[in-house]
Design an enzyme around this catalytic site. Structure first.
Site, PDB file in Angstrom:
ATOM      1  N   LYS A 122      34.728  33.595  42.660  1.00 12.68           N
ATOM      2  CA  LYS A 122      33.818  34.176  41.674  1.00 12.68           C
ATOM      3  C   LYS A 122      32.681  33.235  41.251  1.00 12.68           C
ATOM      4  CE  LYS A 122      36.999  37.513  39.613  1.00 12.68           C
ATOM      5  NZ  LYS A 122      37.538  38.080  38.388  1.00 12.68           N
TER       6      LYS A 122
ATOM      7  N   ASP B 143      33.255  42.295  35.256  1.00 15.28           N
ATOM      8  CA  ASP B 143      34.444  41.860  34.508  1.00 15.28           C
ATOM      9  C   ASP B 143      34.184  41.882  33.008  1.00 15.28           C
ATOM     10  OD1 ASP B 143      36.324  41.406  36.500  1.00 15.28           O
ATOM     11  OD2 ASP B 143      35.750  39.303  36.793  1.00 15.28           O
TER      12      ASP B 143
END
Length: 284
Positions: free
Chosen positions: A66, A102
């Protein structure tokens, strides 16, 4: 002809995303197929070249890529830049554009699934990786009263706390795991969030918190780990009288936002939740 989307990470055995997305594509008769691509950390640059060459329509990004993917992309949205982590990539005619779903997925889940409004609340976050950056950034942005971060790698937690404190002019601290400072912060926290992988299958007996942790009465404990659905942390928090929330809600909501980016369609959130729950049951 089917368009290919997917997820990159390592390992990917735990991921519910393929089952969740494919079930909805089939139900809605959309010409997409979602495929898991296991990519080891040192293979990431080559993998992105391959995904470009194969004209993959888009893909999700999970542990451990990420943060490391950010400088390898052609464009990154402002929110993802602020967070320093990307979990969704859209292929726009060969240009790879990075997003972070997210953060909004977490806030939506917090409000809709747990009925919790974080503004003005005290929060403790365990973990200082990509998911923690997303959660910490969005919580600082909505104006929590205080934020304490803790990680096995104390330097990571310290750097993230300093970054968030400076970026949002908000009270952010770090505390070492199993320290008196962390215990005191948890005892005063309205919300405790585990963003670390501790407790994830197969290490189902592990908890990210020190033994005999004391919680504030009525606190919410949110575990981003969703496999198993009832983690050791969730069991401990329930036994202590806390409200609890599984990370499955965040998985579904960040996935719904990614679904919209990939397809341009309105996401069927409830269908995605049912598909994720079904896939999780099949894993046990």
């Amino acid at each position: 002809m089917k368009k290919i989307v997917g997820i990159i990470g390592y390992p990917l055995g735990h991921s519910l995303s393929p089952a969740m997305h494919n079930a909805v594509y089939q139900k809605m008769k959309l010409p997409y197929e979602y495929i898991p691509f296991e990519v080891e950390p040192d293979e990431l640059p080559e993998a992105l070249t391959g995904l470009r060459a194969l004209h993959i329509a888009g893909f999700n990004v999970t542990i451990p890529h990420k943060e490391t993917i950010v400088p390898l992309l052609d464009e990154v949205t402002k929110l993802a830049q602020l967070i320093g982590a990307v979990n969704t990539v859209e292929n726009q005619a060969g240009r790879l554009v990075g997003y972070n779903t997210d953060a909004p997925g977490f806030i939506e889940s917090l409000q809709e699934d747990a009925g919790f409004e974080p503004e003005g609340k005290r929060v403790v976050i365990i973990g200082a990786g990509g998911a923690s950056r997303a959660v910490g950034t969005i919580l600082a942005e909505v104006g929590v009263k205080g934020l304490t971060l803790s990680d096995l790698m104390d330097d990571k937690a310290k750097l993230l706390a300093e970054y968030l404190g400076t970026a949002f002019n908000s009270p952010c601290h770090h505390a070492a795991l199993d320290s008196p400072e962390l215990r005191a912060a948890i005892a005063a926290a309205d919300l405790v969030v585990n963003t670390s992988p501790v407790g994830m299958s197969p290490q189902v007996d592990a908890s990210p918190l020190p033994a005999k942790t004391k919680f504030k009465k009525g606190a919410l404990v949110y575990d981003l780990v969703y496999n198993p659905r009832e983690t050791q942390l969730i069991k401990i928090a329930q036994a202590a009288g806390c409200r609890v929330c599984s990370g499955l809600g965040m998985l579904v909501r960040q996935g719904a936002l990614a679904f919209s980016l990939f397809t341009g369609e309105e996401p069927p959130i409830e269908e995605m939740r049912l598909a994720a729950e079904h896939a999780l049951r099949l894993q046990h």
